[in-house]
Design a protein around this motif. Sequence first.
Motif, PDB file in Angstrom:
ATOM      1  N   ASP A 195       0.142 -11.320   2.379  1.00 33.14           N
ATOM      2  CA  ASP A 195       1.307 -11.444   3.258  1.00 33.14           C
ATOM      3  C   ASP A 195       1.359 -10.294   4.258  1.00 33.14           C
ATOM      4  OD1 ASP A 195       2.026 -13.721   1.870  1.00 33.14           O
ATOM      5  OD2 ASP A 195       3.547 -12.709   0.637  1.00 33.14           O
ATOM      6  N   VAL A 196       1.075  -9.078   3.781  1.00 27.90           N
ATOM      7  CA  VAL A 196       1.076  -7.914   4.659  1.00 27.90           C
ATOM      8  C   VAL A 196      -0.012  -8.064   5.714  1.00 27.90           C
ATOM      9  CG1 VAL A 196       0.609  -5.428   4.737  1.00 27.90           C
ATOM     10  CG2 VAL A 196       2.120  -6.351   2.995  1.00 27.90           C
TER      11      VAL A 196
ATOM     12  N   MET B 170       4.137  -2.316   1.455  1.00 32.90           N
ATOM     13  CA  MET B 170       3.046  -1.559   0.872  1.00 32.90           C
ATOM     14  C   MET B 170       3.497  -0.835  -0.395  1.00 32.90           C
ATOM     15  SD  MET B 170       0.342  -2.192   2.530  1.00 32.90           S
ATOM     16  CE  MET B 170      -0.760  -0.983   1.903  1.00 32.90           C
ATOM     17  N   SER B 171       4.736  -0.356  -0.404  1.00 27.09           N
ATOM     18  CA  SER B 171       5.208   0.327  -1.611  1.00 27.09           C
ATOM     19  C   SER B 171       5.326  -0.657  -2.772  1.00 27.09           C
ATOM     20  CB  SER B 171       6.540   1.022  -1.355  1.00 27.09           C
ATOM     21  OG  SER B 171       7.540   0.083  -1.049  1.00 27.09           O
ATOM     22  N   ASP B 172       5.683  -1.904  -2.468  1.00 29.28           N
ATOM     23  CA  ASP B 172       5.732  -2.929  -3.518  1.00 29.28           C
ATOM     24  C   ASP B 172       4.346  -3.153  -4.115  1.00 29.28           C
ATOM     25  OD1 ASP B 172       8.421  -3.296  -3.141  1.00 29.28           O
ATOM     26  OD2 ASP B 172       8.198  -5.113  -1.927  1.00 29.28           O
ATOM     27  N   ILE B 173       3.347  -3.184  -3.268  1.00 30.58           N
ATOM     28  CA  ILE B 173       1.975  -3.403  -3.731  1.00 30.58           C
ATOM     29  C   ILE B 173       1.540  -2.237  -4.613  1.00 30.58           C
ATOM     30  CG2 ILE B 173      -0.438  -3.601  -2.997  1.00 30.58           C
ATOM     31  CD1 ILE B 173       0.625  -5.066  -0.500  1.00 30.58           C
ATOM     32  N   ARG B 174       1.850  -1.007  -4.184  1.00 30.86           N
ATOM     33  CA  ARG B 174       1.487   0.165  -4.993  1.00 30.86           C
ATOM     34  C   ARG B 174       2.171   0.114  -6.354  1.00 30.86           C
ATOM     35  NH1 ARG B 174       2.697   3.412  -0.148  1.00 30.86           N
ATOM     36  NH2 ARG B 174       0.777   3.425   1.040  1.00 30.86           N
ATOM     37  N   THR B 175       3.438  -0.280  -6.367  1.00 27.62           N
ATOM     38  CA  THR B 175       4.187  -0.358  -7.619  1.00 27.62           C
ATOM     39  C   THR B 175       3.569  -1.396  -8.555  1.00 27.62           C
ATOM     40  OG1 THR B 175       6.212   0.275  -6.482  1.00 27.62           O
ATOM     41  CG2 THR B 175       6.460  -0.761  -8.624  1.00 27.62           C
ATOM     42  N   VAL B 176       3.265  -2.559  -8.022  1.00 26.06           N
ATOM     43  CA  VAL B 176       2.680  -3.633  -8.837  1.00 26.06           C
ATOM     44  C   VAL B 176       1.317  -3.202  -9.375  1.00 26.06           C
ATOM     45  CG1 VAL B 176       1.771  -5.976  -8.762  1.00 26.06           C
ATOM     46  CG2 VAL B 176       3.962  -5.474  -7.705  1.00 26.06           C
TER      47      VAL B 176
END
Length: 91
Positions: free
Chosen positions: A46-47, A1-7
């Motif tokens: 994916d999540v 989820m943090s990757d998604i927020r970053t992107v």
Amino acid sequence: MSDIRTVLSDAEDLLKQAASATGERASELRETALTRLKQAKEKAADVQVVVVEKGKKAARATDDYVHEHPWTAIGVAAGIGVVVGLLINRR
């Protein structure tokens, strides 16, 4: 989820830059932002798959437990019902 927020944050910054830029630079920024958004969408998918699988496993485990220990499950449900009833009665 943090990757998604970053992107998503990166894509938002790129779109803000593209709004103030003109010409070829604006096109490049928009394309990069669209690429980042596509990556976020793929990661979110994916999540979602992982969460659905974990949910199914939890449901199966709960179902198996209830079938193996029905009286325990009934006792727990009754106990929760009593607690909820007491809480509602206080208000």
